[in-house]
Design a protein around this motif. Structure first.
Motif, short mmCIF file in Angstrom:
data_model
loop_
_atom_site.label_atom_id
_atom_site.label_comp_id
_atom_site.label_asym_id
_atom_site.label_seq_id
_atom_site.Cartn_x
_atom_site.Cartn_y
_atom_site.Cartn_z
N GLY A 1 0.71 -1.18 -0.04
CA GLY A 1 0.00 -0.05 0.04
C GLY A 1 0.92 1.21 0.14
O GLY A 1 2.08 1.14 0.04
N ILE A 2 0.17 2.38 0.06
CA ILE A 2 0.76 3.70 0.05
C ILE A 2 0.30 4.45 1.12
O ILE A 2 -0.90 4.22 1.44
N LYS A 3 0.97 5.26 1.68
CA LYS A 3 0.74 6.23 2.77
C LYS A 3 0.78 7.80 2.26
O LYS A 3 2.10 8.14 2.07
N VAL A 4 -0.27 8.36 2.32
CA VAL A 4 0.08 9.79 1.65
C VAL A 4 -0.24 10.59 2.55
O VAL A 4 -1.38 10.58 3.33
N SER A 5 0.78 11.48 2.76
CA SER A 5 0.55 12.62 4.11
C SER A 5 1.10 13.95 3.12
O SER A 5 1.85 14.56 3.42
N LEU A 6 -0.04 14.45 2.42
CA LEU A 6 -0.07 15.62 1.81
C LEU A 6 -1.04 16.59 2.43
O LEU A 6 -1.01 17.79 1.89
N LEU A 7 -1.83 16.05 3.29
CA LEU A 7 -2.85 17.15 3.79
C LEU A 7 -3.89 17.46 2.71
O LEU A 7 -4.35 18.82 2.80
N ASP A 8 -4.01 16.87 1.63
CA ASP A 8 -5.05 17.10 0.54
C ASP A 8 -5.87 16.30 0.31
O ASP A 8 -5.53 15.02 -0.34
N ALA A 9 -6.99 16.02 0.87
CA ALA A 9 -8.17 15.14 0.95
C ALA A 9 -8.28 14.83 -0.95
O ALA A 9 -8.43 13.37 -1.07
N GLN A 10 -8.59 15.63 -1.65
CA GLN A 10 -8.83 15.32 -3.17
C GLN A 10 -7.81 14.60 -3.63
O GLN A 10 -7.83 13.69 -4.32
N ARG A 11 -6.50 15.17 -3.28
CA ARG A 11 -5.44 14.66 -4.12
C ARG A 11 -5.17 12.97 -3.79
O ARG A 11 -4.89 12.06 -4.55
N GLU A 12 -5.51 12.60 -2.27
CA GLU A 12 -5.37 11.32 -2.01
C GLU A 12 -6.61 10.54 -2.73
O GLU A 12 -6.14 9.29 -3.05
N ILE A 13 -7.82 10.95 -2.76
CA ILE A 13 -8.95 10.53 -3.46
C ILE A 13 -8.53 10.00 -4.97
O ILE A 13 -8.61 8.98 -5.31
N ASP A 14 -7.89 10.97 -5.57
CA ASP A 14 -7.45 10.68 -7.05
C ASP A 14 -6.52 9.61 -6.96
O ASP A 14 -6.56 9.04 -8.17
N ILE A 15 -5.38 9.81 -6.01
CA ILE A 15 -4.53 8.79 -6.27
C ILE A 15 -4.90 7.42 -5.98
O ILE A 15 -4.75 6.23 -6.48
N ARG A 16 -5.91 7.34 -4.86
CA ARG A 16 -6.44 6.12 -4.59
C ARG A 16 -7.21 5.49 -5.61
O ARG A 16 -7.14 4.18 -5.84
N ARG A 17 -7.83 6.05 -6.37
CA ARG A 17 -8.81 5.50 -7.67
C ARG A 17 -7.83 5.26 -8.50
O ARG A 17 -8.35 4.39 -9.51
N ARG A 18 -6.49 5.61 -8.70
CA ARG A 18 -5.70 5.10 -9.75
C ARG A 18 -4.48 3.97 -9.33
O ARG A 18 -3.86 3.66 -9.94
N LEU A 19 -4.75 3.51 -8.26
CA LEU A 19 -3.80 2.37 -7.70
C LEU A 19 -4.15 1.09 -8.38
O LEU A 19 -5.49 0.85 -8.73
#
Length: 383
Positions: free
Chosen positions: A222-240
């Motif tokens: 998995g990946i841990k995303v710590s950018l404090l940007d919810a929409q970017r995390e959602i976008d990355i999540r959908r591309r995994l």
């Protein structure tokens, strides 16, 4: 029972602490989400050290706190940013922490994943960065823990572009014995990581990050995303790729990201779950039943405290985490490795106390009140 607390302007206000904690008890393992709490280290308050000295750690108290997290069903993310990696805890201290915590996890049946970085070198060539990563990966794998490949200051300094990240991470993933977690830590947590993945443009950096995963999906748990940007995390999540988890590291937006949407959800690997452990665990067990509203009702009110602890400069959130552990009775003192207890102001501590008390986070509210008053008296605030 009242306590006078200072505000940002210096004026004192009267606060009435709650008398009973939130009723939370350990329960069954989680079924719907994988949840890790990054955990802090407890300093040895009697060690005669300076902020530049190697960390002096109270190992008994440090391991006791991990047992506390495991007792509530949480996994422990060890030797991460929350444990002051690179901010008081050097590689020698982190290596000892990994060995001891991994052994403790085996003895109690707790889940553990440990940070793999390059902090034994300050800088170096790409070959030296790879070698530093390899040394730490070998130690974590030998301990029996899962590896979390953390962002590297040395790699950020040595890399000339995205291709260098693809080469270094590809090399590490090919030799990893088991699937790892990739950690993208944003510059708000560590300014030295600006431009990670070869670009200050987050869209370009995201593409490189995803290219690493796409080339080795069988080696990425998995990946841990710590950018404090919810929409970017959602976008990355959908591309995994299918089967690769997203572990949210967003301490501002975690309830909505863990709850998810019709296209998926995030698991969790969060520093804020250090002080929120029992409450967070209870919320996830509610989510396990399919009750998203009940989950949000428990976890949404904690966001105010999290946003306060992680306010700019975000990297000093560890000070608030350890402060709350002291108030909650998990340690006997408010001392941190590197002297980091001085990194936040008295008004900041006062607000953290009030918010945490309002959530019922203190198992013994009277003890928390007494310790808060002790701190206030050191600053010259008499009750």
């Amino acid at each position: 029972m009242t306590i006078r607390l200072p505000g940002a302007g210096g004026a004192l206000r009267t606060y009435e602490p709650r008398t009973e904690p939130l009723a939370v008890t350990p329960g069954t393992p989680f079924t719907s989400r994988t949840v890790f709490s990054a955990a802090h280290v407890v300093a040895d308050p009697f060690a005669d050290v300076s902020p530049d000295s190697p960390a002096a750690v109270d190992w008994d108290a440090t391991l006791a706190f991990r047992r506390h997290l495991w007792s509530h069903g949480l996994g422990v993310a060890e030797a991460m940013d929350t444990a002051q990696r690179g901010m008081g805890l050097d590689w020698a201290g982190a290596a000892e922490l990994i060995r001891r915590s991994a052994a403790e996890a085996k003895s109690v049946g707790g889940r553990i994943a440990c940070g793999v970085g390059t902090d034994q070198i300050a800088s170096g060539s790409l070959a030296e960065v790879r070698a530093a990563y390899e040394e730490q990966l070998a130690l974590v794998e030998e301990s029996g823990a899962q590896a979390i490949l953390m962002a590297s200051r040395a790699l950020a300094a040595a890399a000339s572009g995205p291709e260098d990240y693809l080469e270094v991470y590809g090399h590490l993933l090919r030799q990893a014995a088991e699937p790892v977690v990739l950690h993208w830590l944003g510059p708000m947590f560590d300014p030295a990581l600006e431009g990670y993945w070869g670009s200050a443009d987050l869209d370009a950096a995201t593409d490189t990050f995803l290219d690493v995963i796409a080339a080795h999906p069988d080696k990425v748990d998995g990946i841990k995303v710590s950018l404090l940007d919810a929409q970017r995390e959602i976008d990355i999540r959908r591309r995994l790729p299918k089967g690769v988890r997203c572990y949210t590291g967003d301490d501002f937006n975690y309830p909505e990201l863990i709850a998810g949407d019709e296209q998926g959800f995030s698991h969790a690997l969060l520093g804020i779950f250090d002080p929120l452990g029992p409450l967070a665990a209870q919320a996830v067990r509610v989510l396990d039943t399919g009750d998203v509203q009940g989950f949000r009702a428990l976890l949404d009110p904690t966001v105010g405290l999290s946003r306060h602890l992680f306010q700019t400069p975000t990297r000093f959130y560890k000070t608030g985490v350890v402060f709350l552990a002291w108030l909650a009775g998990h340690q006997t003192h408010f001392t941190m490795v590197g002297g980091l207890q001085s990194a936040r102001s008295l008004p900041h501590f006062a607000t953290a106390y009030e918010l945490a008390d309002g959530l019922g986070l203190f198992p013994d509210p009277k003890l928390a009140e007494e310790r808060m008053k002790t701190l206030l008296s050191v600053y010259g605030v008499n009750q």
